[in-house]
Design a protein around this motif. Structure first.
Motif, PDB file in Angstrom:
ATOM      1  N   ASP A 179      10.471  -5.764  -8.889  1.00 23.82           N
ATOM      2  CA  ASP A 179      10.076  -7.174  -8.762  1.00 23.82           C
ATOM      3  C   ASP A 179       8.571  -7.279  -8.564  1.00 23.82           C
ATOM      4  O   ASP A 179       8.084  -8.019  -7.693  1.00 23.82           O
ATOM      5  CB  ASP A 179      10.829  -7.843  -7.611  1.00 23.82           C
ATOM      6  N   CYS A 180       7.824  -6.566  -9.393  1.00 26.41           N
ATOM      7  CA  CYS A 180       6.382  -6.423  -9.186  1.00 26.41           C
ATOM      8  C   CYS A 180       5.561  -7.637  -9.612  1.00 26.41           C
ATOM      9  O   CYS A 180       4.337  -7.613  -9.472  1.00 26.41           O
ATOM     10  CB  CYS A 180       5.871  -5.183  -9.920  1.00 26.41           C
ATOM     11  N   ASN A 181       6.185  -8.674 -10.132  1.00 26.11           N
ATOM     12  CA  ASN A 181       5.397  -9.858 -10.489  1.00 26.11           C
ATOM     13  C   ASN A 181       4.824 -10.540  -9.243  1.00 26.11           C
ATOM     14  O   ASN A 181       3.813 -11.228  -9.312  1.00 26.11           O
ATOM     15  CB  ASN A 181       6.234 -10.858 -11.294  1.00 26.11           C
ATOM     16  N   ARG A 182       5.449 -10.338  -8.090  1.00 22.69           N
ATOM     17  CA  ARG A 182       4.991 -10.966  -6.858  1.00 22.69           C
ATOM     18  C   ARG A 182       4.158  -9.985  -6.034  1.00 22.69           C
ATOM     19  O   ARG A 182       4.589  -9.477  -5.001  1.00 22.69           O
ATOM     20  CB  ARG A 182       6.178 -11.473  -6.038  1.00 22.69           C
ATOM     21  N   MET A 183       2.946  -9.701  -6.506  1.00 30.02           N
ATOM     22  CA  MET A 183       2.079  -8.738  -5.834  1.00 30.02           C
ATOM     23  C   MET A 183       0.631  -9.215  -5.888  1.00 30.02           C
ATOM     24  O   MET A 183       0.263 -10.060  -6.693  1.00 30.02           O
ATOM     25  CB  MET A 183       2.191  -7.358  -6.481  1.00 30.02           C
ATOM     26  N   ARG A 184      -0.175  -8.636  -5.020  1.00 30.77           N
ATOM     27  CA  ARG A 184      -1.626  -8.772  -5.116  1.00 30.77           C
ATOM     28  C   ARG A 184      -2.237  -7.418  -4.774  1.00 30.77           C
ATOM     29  O   ARG A 184      -1.592  -6.567  -4.144  1.00 30.77           O
ATOM     30  CB  ARG A 184      -2.160  -9.848  -4.179  1.00 30.77           C
ATOM     31  N   PHE A 185      -3.483  -7.240  -5.168  1.00 29.54           N
ATOM     32  CA  PHE A 185      -4.166  -5.972  -4.938  1.00 29.54           C
ATOM     33  C   PHE A 185      -5.483  -6.237  -4.228  1.00 29.54           C
ATOM     34  O   PHE A 185      -6.242  -7.131  -4.600  1.00 29.54           O
ATOM     35  CB  PHE A 185      -4.393  -5.239  -6.261  1.00 29.54           C
ATOM     36  N   GLY A 186      -5.751  -5.457  -3.209  1.00 28.62           N
ATOM     37  CA  GLY A 186      -6.929  -5.626  -2.379  1.00 28.62           C
ATOM     38  C   GLY A 186      -6.612  -5.148  -0.970  1.00 28.62           C
ATOM     39  O   GLY A 186      -5.573  -4.537  -0.721  1.00 28.62           O
ATOM     40  N   ARG A 187      -7.506  -5.430  -0.060  1.00 30.29           N
ATOM     41  CA  ARG A 187      -7.303  -4.987   1.322  1.00 30.29           C
ATOM     42  C   ARG A 187      -6.041  -5.635   1.909  1.00 30.29           C
ATOM     43  O   ARG A 187      -5.833  -6.840   1.780  1.00 30.29           O
ATOM     44  CB  ARG A 187      -8.515  -5.361   2.173  1.00 30.29           C
ATOM     45  N   VAL A 188      -5.222  -4.813   2.572  1.00 36.82           N
ATOM     46  CA  VAL A 188      -4.019  -5.300   3.248  1.00 36.82           C
ATOM     47  C   VAL A 188      -4.244  -5.173   4.748  1.00 36.82           C
ATOM     48  O   VAL A 188      -4.317  -4.064   5.288  1.00 36.82           O
ATOM     49  CB  VAL A 188      -2.758  -4.501   2.833  1.00 36.82           C
ATOM     50  N   GLY A 189      -4.385  -6.305   5.425  1.00 38.79           N
ATOM     51  CA  GLY A 189      -4.655  -6.298   6.856  1.00 38.79           C
ATOM     52  C   GLY A 189      -3.402  -6.092   7.688  1.00 38.79           C
ATOM     53  O   GLY A 189      -2.283  -5.977   7.174  1.00 38.79           O
ATOM     54  N   ARG A 190      -3.578  -6.091   8.996  1.00 38.59           N
ATOM     55  CA  ARG A 190      -2.465  -5.820   9.900  1.00 38.59           C
ATOM     56  C   ARG A 190      -1.396  -6.910   9.833  1.00 38.59           C
ATOM     57  O   ARG A 190      -0.207  -6.625   9.830  1.00 38.59           O
ATOM     58  CB  ARG A 190      -2.982  -5.683  11.337  1.00 38.59           C
ATOM     59  N   TRP A 191      -1.821  -8.162   9.815  1.00 37.42           N
ATOM     60  CA  TRP A 191      -0.863  -9.269   9.836  1.00 37.42           C
ATOM     61  C   TRP A 191       0.052  -9.211   8.616  1.00 37.42           C
ATOM     62  O   TRP A 191       1.276  -9.301   8.732  1.00 37.42           O
ATOM     63  CB  TRP A 191      -1.612 -10.586   9.901  1.00 37.42           C
ATOM     64  N   ALA A 192      -0.546  -9.058   7.431  1.00 44.15           N
ATOM     65  CA  ALA A 192       0.254  -8.997   6.204  1.00 44.15           C
ATOM     66  C   ALA A 192       1.092  -7.727   6.155  1.00 44.15           C
ATOM     67  O   ALA A 192       2.268  -7.755   5.784  1.00 44.15           O
ATOM     68  CB  ALA A 192      -0.654  -9.074   4.981  1.00 44.15           C
ATOM     69  N   GLY A 193       0.500  -6.599   6.536  1.00 45.38           N
ATOM     70  CA  GLY A 193       1.220  -5.332   6.480  1.00 45.38           C
ATOM     71  C   GLY A 193       2.437  -5.311   7.381  1.00 45.38           C
ATOM     72  O   GLY A 193       3.519  -4.875   6.978  1.00 45.38           O
ATOM     73  N   LEU A 194       2.283  -5.813   8.610  1.00 44.03           N
ATOM     74  CA  LEU A 194       3.419  -5.855   9.531  1.00 44.03           C
ATOM     75  C   LEU A 194       4.478  -6.840   9.057  1.00 44.03           C
ATOM     76  O   LEU A 194       5.669  -6.662   9.332  1.00 44.03           O
ATOM     77  CB  LEU A 194       2.942  -6.218  10.933  1.00 44.03           C
ATOM     78  N   GLY A 195       4.039  -7.874   8.320  1.00 47.54           N
ATOM     79  CA  GLY A 195       5.005  -8.801   7.748  1.00 47.54           C
ATOM     80  C   GLY A 195       5.952  -8.106   6.787  1.00 47.54           C
ATOM     81  O   GLY A 195       7.149  -8.426   6.729  1.00 47.54           O
ATOM     82  N   SER A 196       5.425  -7.152   6.006  1.00 47.80           N
ATOM     83  CA  SER A 196       6.282  -6.381   5.102  1.00 47.80           C
ATOM     84  C   SER A 196       7.288  -5.543   5.884  1.00 47.80           C
ATOM     85  O   SER A 196       8.447  -5.413   5.498  1.00 47.80           O
ATOM     86  CB  SER A 196       5.438  -5.472   4.208  1.00 47.80           C
TER      87      SER A 196
END
Length: 251
Positions: A179-196
């Motif tokens: 399901d890779c259409n829903r992606m972005r590329f760049g720095r992944v911070g703590r808030w977003a990373g922990l959300g995953s």
């Protein structure tokens, strides 16, 4: 016909008249498949079939049903094109994903993404239902995989257990992102990373290995993880409560 599919992306190995002819008739080819070939049916439909001498999965995206969805497409590549381009980028970064093979679009907004069938794989949904040393080992491996992916700058907006595949009986554990259409590329911070992480596991079993992959001290961010986990629970409850209305509005 104006709404006939047009090939937009195609891997070089498939660039021959025979496969192009098969792809151009993708809508009829999918319609001719038996019901058991459909592996998922929802807003999008996933079908397994043989194409170009290979077992593949075709993800069919319908045409936008509402004006809002049509406006969201203005100036953006289709979901199918984004799925192909993002999968290629993931491969270059060394992150597992089924090989992208082709993308097609029709003038009426329909689109199709073709990728290789991930043989002998299952989703990681069972990790949330099972316990034991073997599951703990897989959770540790999964946390490391997601941490590596984020360290490489690849972020999946929908990191649910259904969007990560695990190859059965592989050692070390081998994961693939779909399901890779829903992606972005760049720095992944703590808030977003922990959300995953909280999307994948509500028990905190991925945190240690995820932090190790990112070079973080888990003790320093455990409070942030708990906050993210609570927000995810509230968000999931809200989504479940509003799902009938959102479907009616085409959102």
């Amino acid at each position: 016909m104006s709404d006939a599919p047009v090939i937009v992306r195609l891997v070089p190995a498939w660039d021959n008249p025979a496969i192009r002819a098969q792809l151009s008739g993708i809508a009829g080819l999918l319609a001719a498949q038996p019901p058991e070939a459909v592996i998922y049916r929802g807003r999008n439909v996933l079908t397994r079939l043989e194409l170009g001498g290979r077992q593949v999965v075709v993800k069919a995206f319908p045409s936008p049903r509402t004006l809002l969805k049509r406006l969201q497409r203005v100036g953006r590549a289709s979901k199918a094109v984004r799925a192909f381009d993002h999968a290629e980028r993931m491969t270059r970064l060394g992150i597992g994903t089924p090989e992208p093979l082709a993308t097609l679009e029709a003038a009426d907004g329909r689109a199709w993404f073709v990728c290789a069938w991930a043989d002998d794989c299952t989703t990681v949904r069972h990790l949330n239902r099972e316990q034991g040393p073997a599951i703990d080992h897989l959770c540790s491996a999964l946390g490391g995989f997601v941490g590596h992916m984020h360290h490489q700058g690849a972020f999946h907006f929908d990191s649910t257990p259904g969007n990560i595949l695990l190859r059965r009986n592989s050692e070390p554990a081998e994961f693939q992102v779909v399901d890779c259409n829903r992606m972005r590329f760049g720095r992944v911070g703590r808030w977003a990373g922990l959300g995953s992480l909280v999307q994948l596991d509500a028990q905190g079993r991925l945190l240690e290995s995820y932090c190790a992959a990112r070079g973080w001290n888990p003790a320093r961010i455990r409070w942030l993880y708990r906050l993210r986990l609570n927000l995810e629970r509230w968000s999931r409850a809200l989504k479940n409560a509003t799902r009938p209305l959102r479907r009616k509005l085409g959102l």
